[in-house]
Scaffold this motif. Structure first.
Motif, PDB file in Angstrom:
ATOM      1  N   GLN A  35      -0.722   2.609  -8.705  1.00 35.43           N
ATOM      2  CA  GLN A  35      -2.064   2.700  -8.127  1.00 35.43           C
ATOM      3  C   GLN A  35      -2.773   1.352  -8.068  1.00 35.43           C
ATOM      4  O   GLN A  35      -3.380   1.007  -7.062  1.00 35.43           O
ATOM      5  CB  GLN A  35      -2.920   3.706  -8.894  1.00 35.43           C
ATOM      6  CG  GLN A  35      -4.275   3.928  -8.232  1.00 35.43           C
ATOM      7  CD  GLN A  35      -5.208   4.757  -9.076  1.00 35.43           C
ATOM      8  OE1 GLN A  35      -5.517   4.383 -10.208  1.00 35.43           O
ATOM      9  NE2 GLN A  35      -5.650   5.877  -8.527  1.00 35.43           N
ATOM     10  N   THR A  75       0.828  -1.208   0.000  1.00 32.99           N
ATOM     11  CA  THR A  75       0.000   0.000   0.000  1.00 32.99           C
ATOM     12  C   THR A  75       0.864   1.260   0.000  1.00 32.99           C
ATOM     13  O   THR A  75       0.338   2.364  -0.011  1.00 32.99           O
ATOM     14  CB  THR A  75      -0.949   0.053   1.217  1.00 32.99           C
ATOM     15  OG1 THR A  75      -0.182   0.181   2.425  1.00 32.99           O
ATOM     16  CG2 THR A  75      -1.856  -1.149   1.273  1.00 32.99           C
ATOM     17  N   GLY A  76       2.173   1.085   0.000  1.00 34.56           N
ATOM     18  CA  GLY A  76       3.094   2.220   0.013  1.00 34.56           C
ATOM     19  C   GLY A  76       3.281   2.807  -1.374  1.00 34.56           C
ATOM     20  O   GLY A  76       2.359   2.838  -2.189  1.00 34.56           O
ATOM     21  N   ASP A  77       4.473   3.241  -1.655  1.00 33.54           N
ATOM     22  CA  ASP A  77       4.805   3.910  -2.912  1.00 33.54           C
ATOM     23  C   ASP A  77       4.848   2.887  -4.046  1.00 33.54           C
ATOM     24  O   ASP A  77       5.923   2.409  -4.434  1.00 33.54           O
ATOM     25  CB  ASP A  77       6.136   4.636  -2.750  1.00 33.54           C
ATOM     26  CG  ASP A  77       6.435   5.533  -3.938  1.00 33.54           C
ATOM     27  OD1 ASP A  77       5.493   5.866  -4.681  1.00 33.54           O
ATOM     28  OD2 ASP A  77       7.616   5.892  -4.117  1.00 33.54           O
ATOM     29  N   ARG A  78       3.675   2.525  -4.539  1.00 34.21           N
ATOM     30  CA  ARG A  78       3.522   1.523  -5.595  1.00 34.21           C
ATOM     31  C   ARG A  78       2.596   2.079  -6.675  1.00 34.21           C
ATOM     32  O   ARG A  78       1.885   3.047  -6.447  1.00 34.21           O
ATOM     33  CB  ARG A  78       2.875   0.243  -5.035  1.00 34.21           C
ATOM     34  CG  ARG A  78       3.633  -0.424  -3.913  1.00 34.21           C
ATOM     35  CD  ARG A  78       4.774  -1.274  -4.482  1.00 34.21           C
ATOM     36  NE  ARG A  78       5.317  -2.193  -3.513  1.00 34.21           N
ATOM     37  CZ  ARG A  78       6.354  -1.919  -2.731  1.00 34.21           C
ATOM     38  NH1 ARG A  78       6.941  -0.763  -2.785  1.00 34.21           N
ATOM     39  NH2 ARG A  78       6.810  -2.825  -1.890  1.00 34.21           N
ATOM     40  N   ASP A  93      -2.830  10.245   1.931  1.00 37.05           N
ATOM     41  CA  ASP A  93      -2.507   9.950   0.534  1.00 37.05           C
ATOM     42  C   ASP A  93      -3.085  11.044  -0.372  1.00 37.05           C
ATOM     43  O   ASP A  93      -4.249  11.410  -0.228  1.00 37.05           O
ATOM     44  CB  ASP A  93      -3.060   8.578   0.129  1.00 37.05           C
ATOM     45  CG  ASP A  93      -2.375   8.059  -1.108  1.00 37.05           C
ATOM     46  OD1 ASP A  93      -2.628   8.605  -2.209  1.00 37.05           O
ATOM     47  OD2 ASP A  93      -1.570   7.123  -0.980  1.00 37.05           O
ATOM     48  N   LEU A 150      -3.927   6.164   5.401  1.00 36.49           N
ATOM     49  CA  LEU A 150      -3.986   6.367   3.950  1.00 36.49           C
ATOM     50  C   LEU A 150      -5.053   7.395   3.590  1.00 36.49           C
ATOM     51  O   LEU A 150      -4.834   8.264   2.744  1.00 36.49           O
ATOM     52  CB  LEU A 150      -4.259   5.045   3.225  1.00 36.49           C
ATOM     53  CG  LEU A 150      -3.099   4.065   3.176  1.00 36.49           C
ATOM     54  CD1 LEU A 150      -3.582   2.701   2.718  1.00 36.49           C
ATOM     55  CD2 LEU A 150      -2.000   4.590   2.257  1.00 36.49           C
ATOM     56  N   ASP A 204      -3.815  10.805  -3.517  1.00 34.68           N
ATOM     57  CA  ASP A 204      -4.650  10.245  -4.588  1.00 34.68           C
ATOM     58  C   ASP A 204      -6.088  10.081  -4.091  1.00 34.68           C
ATOM     59  O   ASP A 204      -6.348   9.306  -3.163  1.00 34.68           O
ATOM     60  CB  ASP A 204      -4.075   8.892  -5.005  1.00 34.68           C
ATOM     61  CG  ASP A 204      -4.804   8.260  -6.180  1.00 34.68           C
ATOM     62  OD1 ASP A 204      -5.963   8.628  -6.466  1.00 34.68           O
ATOM     63  OD2 ASP A 204      -4.211   7.362  -6.809  1.00 34.68           O
ATOM     64  N   LYS A 231      -1.475  -0.748  -5.213  1.00 32.91           N
ATOM     65  CA  LYS A 231      -1.886  -0.157  -3.941  1.00 32.91           C
ATOM     66  C   LYS A 231      -3.362  -0.446  -3.660  1.00 32.91           C
ATOM     67  O   LYS A 231      -3.730  -0.841  -2.552  1.00 32.91           O
ATOM     68  CB  LYS A 231      -1.651   1.353  -3.984  1.00 32.91           C
ATOM     69  CG  LYS A 231      -1.911   2.041  -2.667  1.00 32.91           C
ATOM     70  CD  LYS A 231      -1.682   3.537  -2.772  1.00 32.91           C
ATOM     71  CE  LYS A 231      -0.234   3.849  -2.570  1.00 32.91           C
ATOM     72  NZ  LYS A 231       0.001   5.295  -2.366  1.00 32.91           N
TER      73      LYS A 231
END
Length: 131
Positions: free
Chosen positions: A18, A13-16, A47, A43, A49, A21
């Motif tokens: 979309q 769920t990190g810097d991946r 986040d 999140l 997004d 995640k």
């Protein structure tokens, strides 16, 4: 919960990308159980997004803890929160336990709310046996 599995899903769920995640967020309540609430709330709150933020609220309903439920109810009722987050919280509550939240759906579908909030609340009000 299996610590290794939880760690792997949380890491995803990190810097991946979309899609990775979002898939990890969908899996998190089933893998981490009650531990998922804090991560999903984080999140939602941090986040950038909007798709991730909305899914965090929707996944939070599947955690089924009093903390998650209270956060979703507060978010749904809070007029200072953007309508898209309020409707995601309503959707989460209604999808998982519409009958438990019938009074909330009644309240939100009948008071002076943005159209989208009233429409989503009304959908679950009807589903939970309201008119």
């Amino acid at each position: 919960p299996d610590g290794i599995a939880v760690g792997a899903v949380v890491a995803a769920t990190g810097d991946r990308p979309q899609g990775v995640k979002l898939a990890a967020m969908e899996a998190l309540p089933g893998v981490a159980g009650e531990e998922a609430y804090g991560h999903l709330r984080g999140l939602f709150e941090s986040d950038p997004d909007p798709v991730v933020r909305a899914l965090a609220l929707r996944a939070m309903g599947r955690v089924r803890t009093p903390e998650a439920r209270d956060f979703l109810v507060t978010t749904a009722r809070n007029r200072a929160v953007a309508p898209e987050w309020r409707t995601a919280a309503i959707d989460s509550l209604g999808t998982v336990a519409a009958d438990e939240h019938a009074a909330l759906f009644e309240e939100l579908s009948s008071r002076d709310e943005p159209d989208v909030v009233r429409l989503v609340a009304n959908r679950f009000r009807v589903a939970s046996g309201g008119r």
